[in-house]
Design a protein around this motif. Sequence first.
Motif, short mmCIF file in Angstrom:
data_model
loop_
_atom_site.label_atom_id
_atom_site.label_comp_id
_atom_site.label_asym_id
_atom_site.label_seq_id
_atom_site.Cartn_x
_atom_site.Cartn_y
_atom_site.Cartn_z
N UNK A 25 48.66 50.34 43.42
CA UNK A 25 47.61 49.39 43.80
C UNK A 25 47.98 47.97 43.37
N UNK A 26 47.96 47.05 44.32
CA UNK A 26 48.31 45.66 44.00
C UNK A 26 47.10 44.72 44.03
N UNK A 27 45.91 45.31 44.12
CA UNK A 27 44.72 44.44 44.16
C UNK A 27 44.65 43.56 42.91
N UNK A 28 44.30 42.33 43.12
CA UNK A 28 44.06 41.32 42.08
C UNK A 28 45.32 40.84 41.36
N UNK A 29 46.50 41.30 41.78
CA UNK A 29 47.72 40.86 41.08
C UNK A 29 48.00 39.38 41.31
N UNK A 30 47.65 38.86 42.48
CA UNK A 30 47.87 37.42 42.71
C UNK A 30 46.96 36.60 41.79
N UNK A 31 45.73 37.06 41.60
CA UNK A 31 44.80 36.37 40.70
C UNK A 31 45.36 36.41 39.28
N UNK A 32 45.84 37.58 38.85
CA UNK A 32 46.42 37.71 37.52
C UNK A 32 47.67 36.84 37.37
N UNK A 33 48.46 36.76 38.44
CA UNK A 33 49.66 35.93 38.39
C UNK A 33 49.28 34.46 38.20
N UNK A 34 48.28 34.00 38.94
CA UNK A 34 47.84 32.62 38.78
C UNK A 34 47.29 32.38 37.36
N UNK A 35 46.56 33.34 36.82
CA UNK A 35 46.05 33.20 35.46
C UNK A 35 47.20 33.10 34.46
N UNK A 66 50.54 22.30 38.62
CA UNK A 66 49.91 22.72 39.87
C UNK A 66 50.96 23.01 40.95
N UNK A 67 51.98 22.18 41.06
CA UNK A 67 53.00 22.37 42.09
C UNK A 67 53.71 23.71 41.91
N UNK A 68 54.03 24.07 40.69
CA UNK A 68 54.68 25.36 40.42
C UNK A 68 53.75 26.52 40.74
N UNK A 69 52.45 26.34 40.45
CA UNK A 69 51.48 27.41 40.72
C UNK A 69 51.27 27.62 42.21
#
Length: 125
Positions: free
Chosen positions: A69-79, A88-91
Motif C-alpha cells: 500500500x502506497x497511500x499517503x506516502x507522498x504526504x509523508x515524503x513532503x513532511x 520549496x524548490x527541492x520539495x
Amino acid sequence: MIAGGLATVSTSQLFEWLRAYMAREPVERIVIGEPRQPNGEPSENLQRVQQFVARWRKAVPEVPIEFFDERFTSVLAHQAMLAGGLKKKARQDKALVDEISATIILEDYLRSKVKEKSEGFRGER
C-alpha cells in the motif's frame, strides 16, 4: 535494515533499468507501491502498475514482486522534506518526492515483515 533510494526512473525505462540493476546486484524481491485512493479503492494508476507486474512476472518469474500500500506516502515524503529543511524548490522536485516515497514504502514493507515474524514467533509459544 535501512531502506534507501537508488534512483528515479521513468516508467518507460523501468523494466530495462531493473534488469540491468539485477545483473549487478543480488535482488531477492521487488516491492512495488500499490496505488489506492484514500478510501482503499483502486486508483486509476493501478491498472498500469498491474500490467507492469504481469509483464515482469512473465519475463522474470524467479524475482517476485510484492505489492504494498502506497497511500499517503507522498504526504509523508513532503513532511520528511520539510522536517529536513529542504527549500520549496527541492520539495517541488517530483523525482525526489518519488524517491523518498519509494523509500517510505520499502521501510513500511520491511517493518511489516518484522512485525509478522515477531507475531508468528509469539504465536508459536
